[in-house]
Structure formats: C-alpha cells, structure tokens
Design a protein around this motif. Structure first.
Motif, PDB file in Angstrom:
ATOM      1  N   GLY A   1      -6.716   8.346   2.621  1.00 25.89           N
ATOM      2  CA  GLY A   1      -5.383   8.771   3.032  1.00 25.89           C
ATOM      3  C   GLY A   1      -4.352   7.674   2.814  1.00 25.89           C
ATOM      4  N   MET A   2      -3.096   7.963   3.225  1.00 26.57           N
ATOM      5  CA  MET A   2      -2.007   7.018   3.007  1.00 26.57           C
ATOM      6  C   MET A   2      -0.889   7.259   4.021  1.00 26.57           C
ATOM      7  SD  MET A   2       0.259   6.442  -0.481  1.00 26.57           S
ATOM      8  CE  MET A   2      -1.203   6.160  -1.456  1.00 26.57           C
ATOM      9  N   ASP A   3      -0.229   6.176   4.429  1.00 32.91           N
ATOM     10  CA  ASP A   3       0.990   6.217   5.226  1.00 32.91           C
ATOM     11  C   ASP A   3       2.006   5.349   4.506  1.00 32.91           C
ATOM     12  OD1 ASP A   3      -0.183   7.647   7.407  1.00 32.91           O
ATOM     13  OD2 ASP A   3      -1.048   5.772   8.134  1.00 32.91           O
TER      14      ASP A   3
ATOM     15  N   ALA B   1       6.466   3.929   4.546  1.00 32.71           N
ATOM     16  CA  ALA B   1       7.824   3.909   5.079  1.00 32.71           C
ATOM     17  C   ALA B   1       8.686   3.146   4.087  1.00 32.71           C
ATOM     18  CB  ALA B   1       7.849   3.224   6.441  1.00 32.71           C
ATOM     19  N   ARG B   2       9.901   3.614   3.867  1.00 34.30           N
ATOM     20  CA  ARG B   2      10.811   2.969   2.914  1.00 34.30           C
ATOM     21  C   ARG B   2      12.164   2.744   3.562  1.00 34.30           C
ATOM     22  NH1 ARG B   2       8.559   0.718  -0.793  1.00 34.30           N
ATOM     23  NH2 ARG B   2       6.863   1.799  -1.771  1.00 34.30           N
ATOM     24  N   SER B   3      12.648   1.531   3.432  1.00 35.13           N
ATOM     25  CA  SER B   3      14.018   1.167   3.789  1.00 35.13           C
ATOM     26  C   SER B   3      14.304  -0.104   3.012  1.00 35.13           C
ATOM     27  CB  SER B   3      14.178   1.007   5.306  1.00 35.13           C
ATOM     28  OG  SER B   3      13.345  -0.021   5.781  1.00 35.13           O
ATOM     29  N   ALA B   4      14.840  -1.134   3.647  1.00 34.35           N
ATOM     30  CA  ALA B   4      15.075  -2.396   2.944  1.00 34.35           C
ATOM     31  C   ALA B   4      13.761  -2.986   2.454  1.00 34.35           C
ATOM     32  CB  ALA B   4      15.789  -3.386   3.855  1.00 34.35           C
ATOM     33  N   VAL B   5      12.717  -2.814   3.249  1.00 34.16           N
ATOM     34  CA  VAL B   5      11.367  -3.235   2.883  1.00 34.16           C
ATOM     35  C   VAL B   5      10.489  -1.988   2.886  1.00 34.16           C
ATOM     36  CG1 VAL B   5       9.363  -4.604   3.566  1.00 34.16           C
ATOM     37  CG2 VAL B   5      11.662  -5.534   3.875  1.00 34.16           C
ATOM     38  N   GLY B   6       9.747  -1.795   1.818  1.00 31.48           N
ATOM     39  CA  GLY B   6       8.837  -0.655   1.756  1.00 31.48           C
ATOM     40  C   GLY B   6       7.450  -1.071   2.203  1.00 31.48           C
ATOM     41  N   ILE B   7       6.783  -0.191   2.921  1.00 29.81           N
ATOM     42  CA  ILE B   7       5.411  -0.448   3.350  1.00 29.81           C
ATOM     43  C   ILE B   7       4.581   0.795   3.050  1.00 29.81           C
ATOM     44  CG2 ILE B   7       3.877  -0.969   5.281  1.00 29.81           C
ATOM     45  CD1 ILE B   7       6.326  -2.248   6.674  1.00 29.81           C
ATOM     46  N   THR B   8       3.524   0.607   2.296  1.00 27.68           N
ATOM     47  CA  THR B   8       2.568   1.670   2.021  1.00 27.68           C
ATOM     48  C   THR B   8       1.195   1.171   2.421  1.00 27.68           C
ATOM     49  OG1 THR B   8       3.875   2.511   0.167  1.00 27.68           O
ATOM     50  CG2 THR B   8       1.552   3.140   0.235  1.00 27.68           C
ATOM     51  N   VAL B   9       0.488   1.979   3.196  1.00 29.90           N
ATOM     52  CA  VAL B   9      -0.874   1.641   3.601  1.00 29.90           C
ATOM     53  C   VAL B   9      -1.784   2.751   3.095  1.00 29.90           C
ATOM     54  CG1 VAL B   9      -2.404   1.091   5.523  1.00 29.90           C
ATOM     55  CG2 VAL B   9       0.041   0.538   5.702  1.00 29.90           C
ATOM     56  N   SER B  10      -2.729   2.389   2.246  1.00 28.35           N
ATOM     57  CA  SER B  10      -3.723   3.360   1.785  1.00 28.35           C
ATOM     58  C   SER B  10      -5.063   3.008   2.416  1.00 28.35           C
ATOM     59  CB  SER B  10      -3.809   3.379   0.257  1.00 28.35           C
ATOM     60  OG  SER B  10      -4.133   2.110  -0.268  1.00 28.35           O
ATOM     61  N   TYR B  11      -5.901   4.030   2.596  1.00 33.82           N
ATOM     62  CA  TYR B  11      -7.157   3.868   3.313  1.00 33.82           C
ATOM     63  C   TYR B  11      -8.322   4.220   2.402  1.00 33.82           C
ATOM     64  CZ  TYR B  11      -3.753   4.022   7.055  1.00 33.82           C
ATOM     65  OH  TYR B  11      -2.660   3.781   7.845  1.00 33.82           O
ATOM     66  N   TRP B  12      -9.362   3.386   2.464  1.00 38.70           N
ATOM     67  CA  TRP B  12     -10.481   3.498   1.538  1.00 38.70           C
ATOM     68  C   TRP B  12     -11.804   3.296   2.260  1.00 38.70           C
ATOM     69  CZ3 TRP B  12      -9.126   4.851  -3.354  1.00 38.70           C
ATOM     70  CH2 TRP B  12      -7.768   4.726  -3.682  1.00 38.70           C
ATOM     71  N   GLU B  13     -12.850   3.944   1.750  1.00 46.62           N
ATOM     72  CA  GLU B  13     -14.184   3.833   2.333  1.00 46.62           C
ATOM     73  C   GLU B  13     -14.810   2.462   2.141  1.00 46.62           C
ATOM     74  OE1 GLU B  13     -16.521   6.894   0.486  1.00 46.62           O
ATOM     75  OE2 GLU B  13     -15.749   8.448   1.808  1.00 46.62           O
ATOM     76  N   SER B  14     -14.473   1.782   1.027  1.00 43.91           N
ATOM     77  CA  SER B  14     -15.170   0.533   0.701  1.00 43.91           C
ATOM     78  C   SER B  14     -14.298  -0.375  -0.161  1.00 43.91           C
ATOM     79  CB  SER B  14     -16.457   0.850  -0.063  1.00 43.91           C
ATOM     80  OG  SER B  14     -16.141   1.430  -1.322  1.00 43.91           O
ATOM     81  N   LEU B  15     -14.706  -1.649  -0.240  1.00 45.42           N
ATOM     82  CA  LEU B  15     -14.029  -2.587  -1.141  1.00 45.42           C
ATOM     83  C   LEU B  15     -14.239  -2.169  -2.591  1.00 45.42           C
ATOM     84  CD1 LEU B  15     -14.907  -5.961   0.617  1.00 45.42           C
ATOM     85  CD2 LEU B  15     -12.674  -4.826   0.551  1.00 45.42           C
ATOM     86  N   GLU B  16     -15.391  -1.584  -2.899  1.00 45.99           N
ATOM     87  CA  GLU B  16     -15.666  -1.105  -4.255  1.00 45.99           C
ATOM     88  C   GLU B  16     -14.696   0.011  -4.647  1.00 45.99           C
ATOM     89  OE1 GLU B  16     -17.726  -1.400  -7.865  1.00 45.99           O
ATOM     90  OE2 GLU B  16     -17.823  -2.694  -6.107  1.00 45.99           O
ATOM     91  N   ALA B  17     -14.406   0.919  -3.720  1.00 45.20           N
ATOM     92  CA  ALA B  17     -13.445   1.997  -4.000  1.00 45.20           C
ATOM     93  C   ALA B  17     -12.061   1.415  -4.270  1.00 45.20           C
ATOM     94  CB  ALA B  17     -13.398   2.976  -2.825  1.00 45.20           C
TER      95      ALA B  17
END
Length: 105
Positions: free
Chosen positions: A41-43, A45-61
């Motif tokens: 999944g992913m969350d 937010a965008r404004s002066a600084v953008g932040i995107t957080v993506s979620y993964w099962e593993s470091l390999e993914a």
C-alpha cells in the motif's frame, strides 16, 4: 491493518517549479507499484514538502521495485526535472495501531 513486521519506504521531497509530466508519471508509478510482488500500500501528502510512504513485505520486494525499468526512468526524471531535493528512508515496522472515531465495536 497490515501484518507486521513489514517495511516502509519514506520518500520526502521538494519539487522544482517546473514539473511538467509529473502528475502523469506519479499515476503510472502508483499503478505499477500496485502490481509488484510484495507491495502492501501507499500513503502520501503534498504541499511545500511532499511525503510518500510505500509499504512492502520485504527488503527484496523493495529492491525489485527500485530496479523496475519504468521506475528507474521515473527516478532519472525526478533527479533531472522534478525534484530539487529528496531523501529516502527504509524502515522496518514492528508494530502499528490506529484510532478511528467513526468505527464503533
């Protein structure tokens, strides 16, 4: 809620003034990420600084996502055209919880 542990990639950025093609590429990258094995999944937010957080099962993914051909092109465009600065953090999520006042049990 995702089953822990899992990994979060936190991408924090500052965009340049001219960002032609960014919205289209962002939509494409979200669609591609959803198709990658291990994506959770992913969350964002965008404004002066953008932040995107993506979620993964593993470091390999995460590694496979970073090396995906279209994503590599987006990374190159980001450095050349869209971002004046960015930072990437990869974190292991051991536990999570949430509050939601609209849910009643």
């Amino acid at each position: 809620m995702k089953r822990t542990p899992y990994y979060a990639v936190i991408f924090t950025s500052i965009q340049r003034q001219a960002i032609q093609g960014y919205s289209e590429m962002s939509i494409k990258m979200n669609t591609l990420a959803e198709q990658m094995p291990g994506y959770l999944g992913m969350d964002n937010a965008r404004s002066a600084v953008g932040i995107t957080v993506s979620y993964w099962e593993s470091l390999e993914a995460i590694k496979h996502w970073k090396q995906q051909a279209d994503h590599r092109l987006a990374q190159k465009r980001g450095r050349e055209d869209w971002y004046s600065w960015y930072n990437v953090k990869i974190c292991k999520v051991e536990h999570e919880y949430e509050f939601n006042s609209t849910k009643r049990t």
